[in-house]
Design a protein around this motif. Structure first.
Motif, PDB file in Angstrom:
ATOM      1  N   LEU A 122      34.408 -42.585  71.955  1.00 29.26           N
ATOM      2  CA  LEU A 122      34.872 -41.626  70.448  1.00 29.26           C
ATOM      3  C   LEU A 122      34.041 -40.090  71.854  1.00 29.26           C
ATOM      4  O   LEU A 122      34.807 -38.767  72.244  1.00 29.26           O
ATOM      5  N   LEU A 123      32.997 -40.267  72.290  1.00 33.70           N
ATOM      6  CA  LEU A 123      32.284 -39.373  73.194  1.00 33.70           C
ATOM      7  C   LEU A 123      33.081 -38.949  74.579  1.00 33.70           C
ATOM      8  O   LEU A 123      33.380 -37.770  74.876  1.00 33.70           O
ATOM      9  N   MET A 124      33.723 -39.572  75.003  1.00 34.55           N
ATOM     10  CA  MET A 124      34.522 -39.866  76.052  1.00 34.55           C
ATOM     11  C   MET A 124      36.159 -38.804  75.402  1.00 34.55           C
ATOM     12  O   MET A 124      36.411 -38.675  76.476  1.00 34.55           O
ATOM     13  N   GLU A 125      36.415 -39.701  74.572  1.00 33.36           N
ATOM     14  CA  GLU A 125      37.681 -38.875  74.195  1.00 33.36           C
ATOM     15  C   GLU A 125      37.648 -37.627  74.338  1.00 33.36           C
ATOM     16  O   GLU A 125      38.487 -37.104  74.875  1.00 33.36           O
ATOM     17  N   PHE A 126      36.808 -36.681  74.222  1.00 33.53           N
ATOM     18  CA  PHE A 126      36.411 -35.414  73.862  1.00 33.53           C
ATOM     19  C   PHE A 126      36.136 -34.873  74.887  1.00 33.53           C
ATOM     20  O   PHE A 126      35.441 -33.703  74.788  1.00 33.53           O
ATOM     21  N   GLY A 127      35.330 -35.548  76.143  1.00 32.29           N
ATOM     22  CA  GLY A 127      34.719 -35.088  77.281  1.00 32.29           C
ATOM     23  C   GLY A 127      33.448 -34.292  76.991  1.00 32.29           C
ATOM     24  O   GLY A 127      32.572 -33.401  77.441  1.00 32.29           O
ATOM     25  N   GLY A 128      32.852 -35.818  76.238  1.00 35.52           N
ATOM     26  CA  GLY A 128      30.961 -35.280  75.785  1.00 35.52           C
ATOM     27  C   GLY A 128      30.386 -35.654  76.707  1.00 35.52           C
ATOM     28  O   GLY A 128      30.754 -36.215  77.721  1.00 35.52           O
ATOM     29  N   SER A 129      29.552 -35.349  76.054  1.00 32.90           N
ATOM     30  CA  SER A 129      28.024 -35.368  77.854  1.00 32.90           C
ATOM     31  C   SER A 129      27.859 -36.175  77.006  1.00 32.90           C
ATOM     32  O   SER A 129      27.185 -36.539  75.437  1.00 32.90           O
ATOM     33  N   SER A 130      26.615 -36.661  77.534  1.00 32.40           N
ATOM     34  CA  SER A 130      25.014 -37.490  77.181  1.00 32.40           C
ATOM     35  C   SER A 130      24.326 -37.304  76.808  1.00 32.40           C
ATOM     36  O   SER A 130      24.300 -36.900  75.459  1.00 32.40           O
ATOM     37  N   GLU A 131      23.980 -35.530  76.937  1.00 28.84           N
ATOM     38  CA  GLU A 131      23.200 -35.130  75.653  1.00 28.84           C
ATOM     39  C   GLU A 131      23.950 -34.817  74.273  1.00 28.84           C
ATOM     40  O   GLU A 131      22.988 -34.345  73.198  1.00 28.84           O
ATOM     41  N   ASP A 132      25.413 -34.318  74.391  1.00 34.79           N
ATOM     42  CA  ASP A 132      25.281 -34.030  72.504  1.00 34.79           C
ATOM     43  C   ASP A 132      25.618 -35.739  72.288  1.00 34.79           C
ATOM     44  O   ASP A 132      25.599 -35.063  71.016  1.00 34.79           O
ATOM     45  N   PHE A 170      19.443 -40.043  76.082  1.00 35.03           N
ATOM     46  CA  PHE A 170      18.405 -39.039  76.387  1.00 35.03           C
ATOM     47  C   PHE A 170      17.883 -39.685  77.879  1.00 35.03           C
ATOM     48  O   PHE A 170      17.641 -38.904  78.451  1.00 35.03           O
ATOM     49  N   ALA A 171      18.112 -41.028  77.764  1.00 33.91           N
ATOM     50  CA  ALA A 171      17.839 -41.656  79.298  1.00 33.91           C
ATOM     51  C   ALA A 171      18.216 -40.318  80.876  1.00 33.91           C
ATOM     52  O   ALA A 171      18.028 -40.187  81.878  1.00 33.91           O
TER      53      ALA A 171
END
Length: 471
Positions: free
Chosen positions: A432-442, A462-463
């Protein structure tokens, strides 16, 4: 009669791609028929693949835990295997699922036809029934969703039976636990079914052509996973080319030689499971006669909209390019149905997860480290071990880790790889994170319930952009 009707869409094959495409098309107002050669709907996945294997994986895992982990939890039991009942659970699970597809066809007013489908020409599907009778289904669009079949071993003659030299189809129905088993192929199918019979008492040896298990998986995950399987009692012969599989006086023999040169070797076993992958199923579909092109790997050639070179004929799932995954086929089925209904269907192939349902599970989405290095992409790695997760400790599920790969400059998630309990469910968060172009911080700044295994996802995120809290 069906041949007196004209359909907006005729789907050949009722596996995950075919039945999902049919249902979505019907929901969007199209008149749909599905042709299935089996006596029950659901294709390989529901009948002899994904569903029955997962029933056995879960049951065998419970059996193993009862014998090895329960005592530490304060539960004293002496488990006794009832293989007949375990196989019965598998069969009941299959029946519930295939019956469910039949119900959904009826609910959505889809015409289901049991028989073998063949494309006579664009706009016509001929169905041959079990009694030899035929009928023709006129259709504005035809979807080839025939899936895949068991692949053999290149250059090796094989004769499958029900109990000695078996494919995955037969390996889910062995009538007794073999003392020894050789699995040819260290991919998903071989390791899943090998682990089932290993947990039930078989001595399992895996023979794999590559120098690692789970070929396309992230290398670090692959190595760590293999070590855990070795601890569970499974042996490996990697970098080994199988040259022969034959029956013996008792059981069967597998002959192989090192890929990089060396002495040939032979292993004997009560059962040999050949799990070297699958191949597109196009036999008897009339594709050549209809002028439908195949590629050099026997797959139906399609464009970006699932269309073949013949107008009105489409293809999805295992029979076309891409990963042979049920959910990939489902996504393509939905997208094609939407396009046929005048909508805009789309599949993001960069965000399709892959799962190995062993114990622990392995799950992956996006790029591996090896792929990022080969592409010259600068990236950062964020990892977190389940050993440091409170819920994992409470469950005695501390093996493994979560690994995020993110763009070094933008922090955008590029891949996620999980080895551990519940990995197959947790990978959806990364997808889901990748589908919406999200970041690790998101992800890291998204609250996760405590205590849960999913907190390992947050800590790994976080790491990746800062530092984890609990290590």
């Amino acid at each position: 009669m069906a041949d007196q009707q004209s359909y907006d869409l005729v789907v050949i094959g009722s596996g995950p791609g075919g039945y999902v495409c049919a249902i979505k098309a019907a929901q969007l107002g199209l008149k749909v028929a599905v042709v299935e050669k089996r006596k029950t709907y659901g294709g390989t996945c529901l009948n002899v693949g994904c569903i029955p294997s997962k029933a056995l994986l879960h049951a065998s895992e419970m059996f193993a835990e009862a014998g090895h982990s329960f005592a530490e939890l304060g539960i004293s039991v002496e488990p006794k295997l009832d293989l007949e009942a375990m196989l019965g659970h598998k069969d009941k699970t299959v029946k519930a699922n295939v019956d469910g597809i039949a119900f959904l066809f009826k609910k959505n007013k889809i015409t289901g036809i049991i028989g073998t489908g063949r494309i006579k020409a664009a706009g016509e599907v001929e169905v041959t029934k079990e009694d030899g009778a035929t009928e023709t289904l006129p259709a504005k669009a035809i979807c080839i969703a025939t899936g895949s079949a068991v692949a053999g071993i290149p250059g090796v003659e094989l004769t499958f039976d029900s109990d000695t030299i078996v494919s995955s189809d037969e390996a889910i129905a062995l009538e007794k636990v073999p003392e020894t088993m050789v699995v040819v192929g260290g991919g998903v199918i071989g390791l899943e079914l090998g682990s089932v019979w290993s947990r039930l008492g078989a001595k399992v040896t895996v023979v794999e052509y590559l120098d690692k298990v789970l070929g396309p998986m992230d290398g670090e995950v692959s190595k760590a996973f293999q070590k855990l399987l070795v601890k569970q009692g499974i042996e490996f012969r990697l970098g080994a080319k199988v040259t022969g599989v034959e029956k013996a006086d008792k059981g069967a023999r597998v002959s192989f030689e090192p890929v990089k040169g060396g002495e040939a070797e032979t292993l004997s076993a009560d059962v040999v499971l050949v799990a070297t992958g699958r191949k597109p199923y196009t036999e008897g579909l009339g594709l050549k006669e209809a002028g439908v092109k195949l590629d050099d790997r026997g797959r139906v050639e399609i464009d970006a909209h699932f269309a073949t070179n013949v107008a009105g004929i489409y293809a999805i799932g295992d029979v076309v390019k891409g990963a042979m995954l049920a959910h990939k086929a489902e996504d393509e089925g939905v997208a094609l149905a939407e396009q046929l209904a005048g909508q805009v269907g789309h599949v993001n192939y960069d965000a399709i997860p892959s799962v190995v349902y062993t114990s622990p599970e392995v799950a992956s989405v996006g790029k591996t480290e090896e792929e990022l290095k080969a592409a010259g992409i600068a990236y950062r790695v964020g990892k977190f071990p389940f050993m440091a997760n409170g819920r994992a400790r409470a469950m005695l599920k501390t093996d493994g880790f979560v690994k995020f790969l993110v763009d070094a400059e933008t922090d955008r998630a590029l891949g996620c790889h999980i080895l551990g309990a519940g990995a197959g469910d947790m990978i959806a968060e990364a997808a889901l994170l990748m589908e919406f172009g999200g970041s690790s911080e998101d992800l890291a700044r998204t609250s996760h319930a405590h205590p849960t295994l999913s907190e390992a996802m947050r800590e790994a995120a976080f790491a990746a952009f800062a530092k984890p809290i609990h290590v």
